[in-house]
Design a protein around this motif. Structure first.
Motif, PDB file in Angstrom:
ATOM      1  N   GLU A 114       0.821  -1.211   0.000  1.00  0.00           N
ATOM      2  CA  GLU A 114       0.000   0.000   0.000  1.00  0.00           C
ATOM      3  C   GLU A 114       0.860   1.268   0.000  1.00  0.00           C
ATOM      4  N   ARG A 115       0.225   2.363  -0.397  1.00  0.00           N
ATOM      5  CA  ARG A 115       0.848   3.679  -0.313  1.00  0.00           C
ATOM      6  C   ARG A 115       0.226   4.418   0.872  1.00  0.00           C
ATOM      7  N   ASN A 126      -3.666   4.586  -0.104  1.00  0.00           N
ATOM      8  CA  ASN A 126      -3.963   4.520  -1.542  1.00  0.00           C
ATOM      9  C   ASN A 126      -4.937   5.624  -1.964  1.00  0.00           C
ATOM     10  N   GLU A 146       5.895   4.043   0.619  1.00  0.00           N
ATOM     11  CA  GLU A 146       5.457   2.918  -0.208  1.00  0.00           C
ATOM     12  C   GLU A 146       5.896   1.636   0.501  1.00  0.00           C
ATOM     13  N   GLU A 203      -7.791   1.037  -4.477  1.00  0.00           N
ATOM     14  CA  GLU A 203      -6.932   2.049  -5.084  1.00  0.00           C
ATOM     15  C   GLU A 203      -7.774   3.213  -5.581  1.00  0.00           C
TER      16      GLU A 203
END
Length: 205
Positions: A114-115, A126, A146, A203
């Motif tokens: 995931e971000r 995300n 990240e 996302e």
């Protein structure tokens, strides 16, 4: 009527009786000793099994306020993540990757791949803003990370007073000891720990 008489046992009969008494005492003592050994072995086995599957830790500091408090004693399940993956919202105990010798307790916020962003006083996963009802103040910092395939992002619930992923980066899965499960001391906090469940995050389009 003939009078009742008592006969003295012969020396050989007396010797046989003494041998029977000695054997009874010997077997009785051996049975008691065996019971003691079996009890000790059973206690040792139970101790080893319990310590293999669980751990006991003390919360130190205020980094998990208001969820956990300084001085609480908790039980950690070491088995949980052998059966399933860590989830967002789980409270975990782990070896921090910052070189500290003390184990930390934090909440999982970001999952592998995931971000994670921290901006506007909130966590974004995300591109989706995470709603966290268990915190009482916004985050006084910003950043972006990240996460790798086996990395997690962990934060203390006391966002302004916690050493966590925002300062030393993602947490490798291999550093996780287990899932914090139960508080057993002090009595007023006795009970299961409050893990929070989030809805699925997709996302951002």
């Amino acid at each position: 009527m003939e009078p009742t008489t008592l006969e003295e046992p012969t020396p050989s009969e007396r010797l046989e009786e003494e041998q029977e008494v000695s054997l009874a005492r010997a077997f009785g003592g051996r049975s008691f000793l065996r019971d003691v050994v079996e009890t000790l072995l059973l206690t040792l086995i139970i101790f080893l099994v319990v310590n293999t599957l669980t751990g006991r830790f003390q919360v130190r500091g205020t980094s998990m306020e208001p969820t956990l408090h300084n001085g609480q004693y908790i039980i950690v399940s070491k088995l949980s993540y052998r059966l399933s993956d860590p989830q967002r919202g789980d409270i975990i105990v782990f070896h921090p990757p910052n070189g500290s010798r003390e184990d930390y307790i934090k909440r999982i916020i970001g999952l592998p791949g995931e971000r994670v962003e921290i901006r506007e006083g909130a966590v974004w996963i995300n591109g989706y803003r995470l709603e966290e009802p268990y915190i009482t103040s916004p985050m006084p910092y910003t950043g972006s990370w990240e996460l790798g395939p086996d990395e997690y992002f962990v934060l203390g619930d006391n966002r302004g007073g916690s050493s966590d992923s925002h300062s030393w980066g993602p947490l490798p899965r291999e550093n996780i000891i287990g899932k914090a499960w139960f508080c057993y001391w002090p009595p007023q906090h006795w009970g299961p720990l409050p893990h929070y469940r989030f809805p699925p995050i997709e996302e951002e389009e």
